[in-house]
Design a protein around this motif. Sequence first.
Motif, short mmCIF file in Angstrom:
data_model
loop_
_atom_site.label_atom_id
_atom_site.label_comp_id
_atom_site.label_asym_id
_atom_site.label_seq_id
_atom_site.Cartn_x
_atom_site.Cartn_y
_atom_site.Cartn_z
N THR A 64 -1.60 -33.73 33.04
CA THR A 64 -1.78 -32.58 32.17
C THR A 64 -3.20 -32.03 32.26
O THR A 64 -3.41 -30.82 32.21
N ARG A 65 -4.17 -32.91 32.43
CA ARG A 65 -5.56 -32.46 32.60
C ARG A 65 -5.69 -31.69 33.92
O ARG A 65 -6.40 -30.68 33.98
N ARG A 66 -5.00 -32.16 34.95
CA ARG A 66 -5.00 -31.47 36.24
C ARG A 66 -4.45 -30.05 36.09
O ARG A 66 -4.97 -29.10 36.66
N TYR A 67 -3.37 -29.92 35.31
CA TYR A 67 -2.78 -28.60 35.09
C TYR A 67 -3.83 -27.61 34.56
O TYR A 67 -3.94 -26.48 35.04
N LEU A 69 -6.84 -27.37 35.01
CA LEU A 69 -7.78 -26.93 36.05
C LEU A 69 -7.13 -26.06 37.11
O LEU A 69 -7.81 -25.55 37.99
N HIS A 70 -5.81 -25.88 37.02
CA HIS A 70 -5.11 -25.02 37.97
C HIS A 70 -4.53 -23.78 37.32
O HIS A 70 -3.82 -23.01 37.98
N VAL A 71 -4.82 -23.57 36.04
CA VAL A 71 -4.47 -22.31 35.39
C VAL A 71 -5.20 -21.22 36.18
O VAL A 71 -6.38 -21.37 36.51
N PRO A 72 -4.53 -20.12 36.52
CA PRO A 72 -5.16 -19.11 37.37
C PRO A 72 -6.54 -18.64 36.90
O PRO A 72 -7.46 -18.52 37.71
N GLY A 73 -6.71 -18.43 35.61
CA GLY A 73 -8.02 -18.00 35.12
C GLY A 73 -9.11 -19.04 35.28
O GLY A 73 -10.29 -18.71 35.35
N VAL A 112 -13.59 -32.65 36.88
CA VAL A 112 -13.20 -31.29 37.25
C VAL A 112 -13.13 -31.16 38.76
O VAL A 112 -12.14 -30.66 39.31
N ALA A 113 -14.15 -31.61 39.46
CA ALA A 113 -14.18 -31.51 40.92
C ALA A 113 -13.00 -32.26 41.54
O ALA A 113 -12.33 -31.75 42.45
N ASN A 117 -9.32 -30.39 43.26
CA ASN A 117 -9.02 -30.60 44.69
C ASN A 117 -7.63 -31.17 44.93
O ASN A 117 -7.23 -31.36 46.07
N GLU A 118 -6.91 -31.47 43.86
CA GLU A 118 -5.56 -32.01 43.99
C GLU A 118 -4.55 -30.87 43.87
O GLU A 118 -4.59 -30.09 42.93
N ASP A 119 -3.65 -30.78 44.82
CA ASP A 119 -2.65 -29.71 44.86
C ASP A 119 -1.58 -29.93 43.80
O ASP A 119 -1.08 -31.04 43.64
N VAL A 120 -1.22 -28.87 43.07
CA VAL A 120 -0.15 -28.95 42.08
C VAL A 120 1.06 -28.13 42.51
O VAL A 120 2.05 -28.08 41.78
N GLY A 121 0.98 -27.49 43.65
CA GLY A 121 2.08 -26.63 44.09
C GLY A 121 2.15 -25.39 43.22
O GLY A 121 1.13 -24.82 42.84
N ASN A 122 3.35 -24.99 42.86
CA ASN A 122 3.56 -23.83 42.01
C ASN A 122 3.13 -24.18 40.58
O ASN A 122 3.75 -25.03 39.93
N VAL A 123 2.07 -23.53 40.10
CA VAL A 123 1.50 -23.90 38.80
C VAL A 123 2.47 -23.64 37.65
O VAL A 123 2.46 -24.37 36.65
N VAL A 124 3.31 -22.62 37.76
CA VAL A 124 4.29 -22.35 36.70
C VAL A 124 5.32 -23.47 36.63
O VAL A 124 5.63 -23.99 35.55
#
Length: 147
Positions: A64-67, A69-73, A112-113, A117-124
């Motif tokens: 969930t923390r990774r998510y 950091l991948h929010v588009p904004g 954060v760094a 750097n970890e891929d989440v694929g499609n963020v939605v």
Amino acid sequence: MIGRVILSVLLLSTAPALAGERSASVNYVLRCLGCHLQDGTGLPSAGIPDFVGKVGVFTHNPDTRRYLLHVPGVVNSGLSDNELAELLNYIMETFAGESLPETYQPFTAEEVAELMNEDVGNVVSYRRKLAHDLSAQGYPVADYPWP
């Protein structure tokens, strides 16, 4: 009046930059107000979830923390790792309320760094899975009406 507000925002945004990184509250105004409002509310009808009393559930685990950091904004903000950590901590401390777990660990620049750097694929799709899992565990998750 509007001119004074714009001038104030410009001064707030440029003066600290001359001395180093901007404060988290200034970065919130500059980077987050395009989607989330000053009080942390979102626009669910436009696919923007509320922060207020709900965003803290996204600090429960590394996924969930990774998510966050991948929010588009966030991922497109141009902020340093340290500025992003401070911004996320500001959001949590300001808007999470009771959704913030007692075991909350503030974000660090190193985390954060690593997580960015970890891929989440499609963020939605990733958020939908995480929200489903959190809901199944009994945590309230803000509405997210994206397809």
